[in-house]
Write an enzyme that holds these catalytic residues in place. Structure first.
Site, PDB file in Angstrom:
ATOM      1  N   ASP A  96      25.192  -6.976 -28.714  1.00 28.58           N
ATOM      2  CA  ASP A  96      25.140  -8.235 -29.700  1.00 28.58           C
ATOM      3  C   ASP A  96      26.061  -7.833 -30.934  1.00 28.58           C
ATOM      4  O   ASP A  96      26.420  -8.893 -31.504  1.00 28.58           O
ATOM      5  CB  ASP A  96      23.858  -8.524 -30.399  1.00 28.58           C
ATOM      6  CG  ASP A  96      23.222  -7.356 -30.857  1.00 28.58           C
ATOM      7  OD1 ASP A  96      23.648  -6.345 -30.961  1.00 28.58           O
ATOM      8  OD2 ASP A  96      22.173  -7.470 -31.265  1.00 28.58           O
ATOM      9  N   HIS A  97      26.635  -6.638 -31.251  1.00 33.57           N
ATOM     10  CA  HIS A  97      27.265  -6.138 -32.453  1.00 33.57           C
ATOM     11  C   HIS A  97      28.733  -6.471 -32.237  1.00 33.57           C
ATOM     12  O   HIS A  97      29.564  -6.477 -33.307  1.00 33.57           O
ATOM     13  CB  HIS A  97      26.784  -4.856 -32.772  1.00 33.57           C
ATOM     14  CG  HIS A  97      25.614  -4.806 -33.815  1.00 33.57           C
ATOM     15  ND1 HIS A  97      24.430  -5.478 -33.380  1.00 33.57           N
ATOM     16  CD2 HIS A  97      25.631  -4.247 -34.860  1.00 33.57           C
ATOM     17  CE1 HIS A  97      23.781  -5.175 -34.543  1.00 33.57           C
ATOM     18  NE2 HIS A  97      24.290  -4.634 -35.401  1.00 33.57           N
ATOM     19  N   ASP A 115      18.617   0.198 -35.000  1.00 35.85           N
ATOM     20  CA  ASP A 115      19.118  -0.893 -35.919  1.00 35.85           C
ATOM     21  C   ASP A 115      18.124  -1.203 -37.274  1.00 35.85           C
ATOM     22  O   ASP A 115      16.709  -0.925 -36.813  1.00 35.85           O
ATOM     23  CB  ASP A 115      19.323  -2.033 -35.421  1.00 35.85           C
ATOM     24  CG  ASP A 115      20.012  -3.223 -36.133  1.00 35.85           C
ATOM     25  OD1 ASP A 115      21.222  -3.483 -35.944  1.00 35.85           O
ATOM     26  OD2 ASP A 115      19.246  -3.705 -37.203  1.00 35.85           O
ATOM     27  N   ARG A 121      21.637  -9.386 -45.305  1.00 37.47           N
ATOM     28  CA  ARG A 121      22.183  -8.326 -46.210  1.00 37.47           C
ATOM     29  C   ARG A 121      23.480  -8.735 -46.788  1.00 37.47           C
ATOM     30  O   ARG A 121      24.270  -9.614 -46.160  1.00 37.47           O
ATOM     31  CB  ARG A 121      22.504  -7.153 -45.225  1.00 37.47           C
ATOM     32  CG  ARG A 121      22.765  -6.008 -46.003  1.00 37.47           C
ATOM     33  CD  ARG A 121      22.794  -4.616 -45.052  1.00 37.47           C
ATOM     34  NE  ARG A 121      21.457  -4.186 -44.597  1.00 37.47           N
ATOM     35  CZ  ARG A 121      21.114  -3.392 -43.685  1.00 37.47           C
ATOM     36  NH1 ARG A 121      21.884  -2.986 -42.672  1.00 37.47           N
ATOM     37  NH2 ARG A 121      19.794  -3.098 -43.621  1.00 37.47           N
ATOM     38  N   SER A 172      22.265  -0.067 -43.423  1.00 33.21           N
ATOM     39  CA  SER A 172      22.145   0.136 -41.898  1.00 33.21           C
ATOM     40  C   SER A 172      21.506   1.586 -41.446  1.00 33.21           C
ATOM     41  O   SER A 172      21.518   2.465 -42.199  1.00 33.21           O
ATOM     42  CB  SER A 172      23.607  -0.115 -41.308  1.00 33.21           C
ATOM     43  OG  SER A 172      23.448   0.249 -39.984  1.00 33.21           O
TER      44      SER A 172
END
Length: 726
Positions: A127-128, A192, A420, A615
């Site tokens: 997904d990143h 994560d 964030r 993170s």
């Protein structure tokens, strides 16, 4: 628990005329799978109950929900030392989840361990690495092409070592976990920092570095400092423009970015029942921004509805039977208590540049004018309300945004519903003033185009010249129909993986097999050069930037070229500009570190408060170790980063007196003494050697326990694991 006779009746009705031995059927019903994807991996509420009872008898006091779940997963509940904020717990998590950017290094470390299979259910989620550019489908196709080598590595490594693989396009890791893997009472660790999202379904879900994940996948008890518990009592109910996001925005303003460090935030009280399961997940997700170990809500009817709606009614029924263990005990003690009346909670917006700078929406416009923040919002009214559907991935939230509407360095304001907003986080532009708020307020401000708009009181002017107000939004708690499973994007690990190969090309620029770090030489660290003395906030985004650097997350040497490029050097007030102590020339931080490594000069970083917040990326620890760093000395650390540094054989140390930060100058050299007698709780000495020949001695504290000291001596936690296998 339902009466035995009632269960018999229900079973007879369900089974029809065929006769079964009821006790046998009940036994079978008790074996409920963790997920549809792992039918032979069961939820062990019976073990959780057994461990809780052992601990309750020992402590002889009411337990918080956090304590029940954490202590219920102790490796040795009968003899484990338990003291909040002090003892280190040895835990047995139920499962591991990894996103693609961090899974690369985690799997490379697992490969280096020499083990053949993971010991607990584990998954990889892509997904990143999908960059937001023009729209969902095109961006996904582009990502699959650009990242083919990495996706192939993760897919084959997953198949080889027994890890489930969610292909690109599956969705964001946290949502997949919530819909498929999280359940009340689970202990889940994920690579994560926003893994706590699963707390919205009553689980203890904790963000960790890849080395921690490797420990759990290897079947080694996972260590966690016994967390304190911060209680947040909710009363009243949300209404109007207020949303679940406003709860965590308010809490962030109260606790700040480090106020939750070393603690689990536990929400409770009558107000909890007014929040949906996904709303609770939203609150827990952003709990990472206050430094909390994780956040959690007690099991209730909202979670039961969500479990049933996502095809897990069997888990909901089992949770009902064990509900007493999935809620806090009456009269339990919290280390800190915050009370919020949801009926009085106003919409909030936090920022810019930090997620704990909280403002009521009604006041942010005036503050922005006073501070000189841009009032105009870049949104083009959500592309004229047509909008753009991004790929089912993290996108701008993790810096994967190929932004075209402004130039880098142009001052501007954006509002997002992300979690964030550190400097340069979303678009790599340090002049972007990013604010985080609820999706409802993002939409309202985008329509208005200015921070000075308050949808509760202000009017807009239509094209016909008439003024109107936006109505407060309203939505269903859950879809009226069923959840759409979408495409089949899950790859089961094969039963037999003996013929599976995992290839890493020696010439690859994306992937690189790991070499063991050098062991401690048994001596004190003499004459350490200061690579950089950092001024102010230094998050993992400052230490190891994301965005365009994500493509090197599997190649340690290449990604080390971003080491500390965002940190501000106190010597000149600039980013990525430090003095080379040998040549006396200023240059990029990574280049200077490589120069020192080439010439055998060991170095140290000096940091400020809450160093490494943000993170969970362990690259922020791997990179300094790879380039010759030996210690990081700060006023305080964020939890995950401190652990990551220890795992890689570095020394995270803190000033016994925070004022000693001011005694050290970038031109000094440091000697750290006491490593030959390195023991838990005993400070180390630091000799500051000034260029004029004078010296000062200060004390440095640490939080190492015996196991972690062994990591340091072996050179890393992975090295120590290999030693124990031999």
């Amino acid at each position: 628990m339902a009466p035995y006779s009632l269960l018999v009746t229900r079973l007879q009705k369900a089974l029809g005329v065929r006769q079964y031995h009821v006790a046998s059927v009940l036994c079978q019903r008790a074996k409920v799978a963790m997920s549809h994807f792992e039918p032979n991996e069961y939820i062990h509420y019976d073990l959780l109950e057994k461990n809780i009872n052992i601990v309750r008898k020992r402590l002889n006091r009411p337990l918080t929900l956090s304590e029940k779940i954490v202590y219920g997963h102790l490796d040795d509940p009968a003899s484990q030392e338990i003291e909040r904020g002090k003892s280190y717990l040895r835990l047995r998590p139920d499962r591991v989840a990894m996103q693609d950017a961090t899974a690369q290094m985690a799997m490379l470390q697992f490969i280096s361990s020499g083990l053949s299979k993971v010991a607990v259910p584990s998954t990889i989620h892509c997904d990143h690495l999908i960059e937001a550019q023009v729209g969902g489908e095109k961006d996904l196709r582009r990502a699959k092409d650009i990242n083919q080598e990495v996706y192939n590595f993760l897919a084959t490594a997953g198949a080889k070592y027994g890890v489930g693989f969610w292909k690109p396009g599956s969705g964001i890791i946290h949502q997949i976990i919530l819909e498929n893997y999280a359940y009340p009472g689970v202990l889940l660790i994920g690579t994560d920092s926003h893994t706590p999202n699963g707390g919205g379904l009553g689980g203890i879900c904790i963000g960790v570095g890849g080395a921690d994940a490797v420990d759990v996948m290897a079947g080694i008890p996972w260590e966690l400092k016994c967390p304190k518990v911060i209680g947040v009592k909710l009363t009243g109910s949300l209404s109007g423009w207020s949303s679940p996001k406003d709860v965590i925005l308010k809490v962030a303003g109260i606790l700040t970015v480090k106020g939750g460090t070393g603690a689990i935030v536990e929400y409770h009280g009558p107000g909890v029942d007014s929040i949906s399961c996904t709303g609770m997940a939203t609150i827990c997700n952003m709990g990472a921004e206050i430094g909390a170990t994780t956040s959690v809500f007690p099991y209730n009817h909202r979670m039961k509805k969500y479990l049933s709606k996502t095809g897990r009614e069997d888990i909901a029924n089992l949770a009902d039977e064990f509900k007493d263990h999935l809620v806090p005990d009456p009269g339990c003690h919290y280390d800190q208590l915050i009370e919020i009346n949801l009926s009085e909670l106003k919409p909030h917006i936090n920022g810019p540049f930090t997620p704990d700078l909280a403002h009521p929406v009604a006041e942010v416009g005036k503050v922005a004018e006073k501070e000189g923040w841009p009032l105009d919002i870049r949104a083009q009214i959500l592309r004229d309300l047509g909008g753009i559907v991004l790929a089912n991935a993290c996108g701008p939230c993790i810096g994967q945004w190929d932004r075209k509407d402004i130039k880098k360095g142009e001052k501007n304001t954006i509002v997002t519903s992300y979690n964030r907003n550190f400097t340069g986080r979303n678009d790599a532009n340090p002049e972007t003033h990013a604010f985080v708020t609820s999706p409802e307020i993002v939409t309202a401000l985008a329509i208005a185009g200015t921070l000075k708009f308050n949808p509760e009181t202000d009017y807009l002017t239509g094209t016909d010249g008439k003024k109107f107000r936006l109505e407060a939004p309203d939505a269903d708690e859950l879809p009226k129909g069923e959840f759409d499973p979408g495409q089949d994007t899950y790859q089961h690990p094969p039963k037999d993986s003996s013929g599976q190969h995992v290839d890493v090309s020696p010439t690859s620029q994306r992937l690189q097999l790991l070499e063991p770090f050098d062991k401690w030489d048994g001596k004190d660290l003499e004459d350490l050069q200061i690579l950089i003395k950092v001024k102010g906030k230094c998050t993992t985004d400052h230490i190891s930037a994301a965005g365009p650097w994500l493509k090197f997350r599997g190649h340690l040497d290449n990604i080390s070229n971003n080491l500390l490029i965002g940190a501000i050097n106190i010597e000149n007030g600039k980013a990525n500009s430090v003095r080379n102590a040998v040549t006396q020339e200023f240059g990029p931080v990574p280049d200077t570190a490589r120069y020192y490594k080439k010439h055998g000069i060991r170095w140290v970083v000096i940091g400020d408060e809450n160093y490494g917040e943000g993170s969970s990326r362990e690259h922020a620890a791997l990179e300094p170790r790879h380039l010759g760093g030996r210690a990081i000395i700060t006023k305080s650390f964020a939890r995950i980063h401190e652990t990551n540094l220890k795992k890689q054989g570095l020394l995270p140390l803190t000033f016994a007196d925070p004022a000693d930060y001011n005694k050290i100058h970038p031109v000094d050299k440091l000697t750290i003494q006491g490593l030959k007698d390195f023991t838990p709780g005993k400070p180390l000495k630091c000799i500051i050697k000034h260029p004029n020949g004078t010296q000062e001695t200060i004390l440095l504290n640490h939080t190492f326990n015996e196991t972690q000291i062994e990591w340091f001596r072996a050179g890393s936690a992975l090295n120590r694991m290999k030693e124990l296998q031999q």
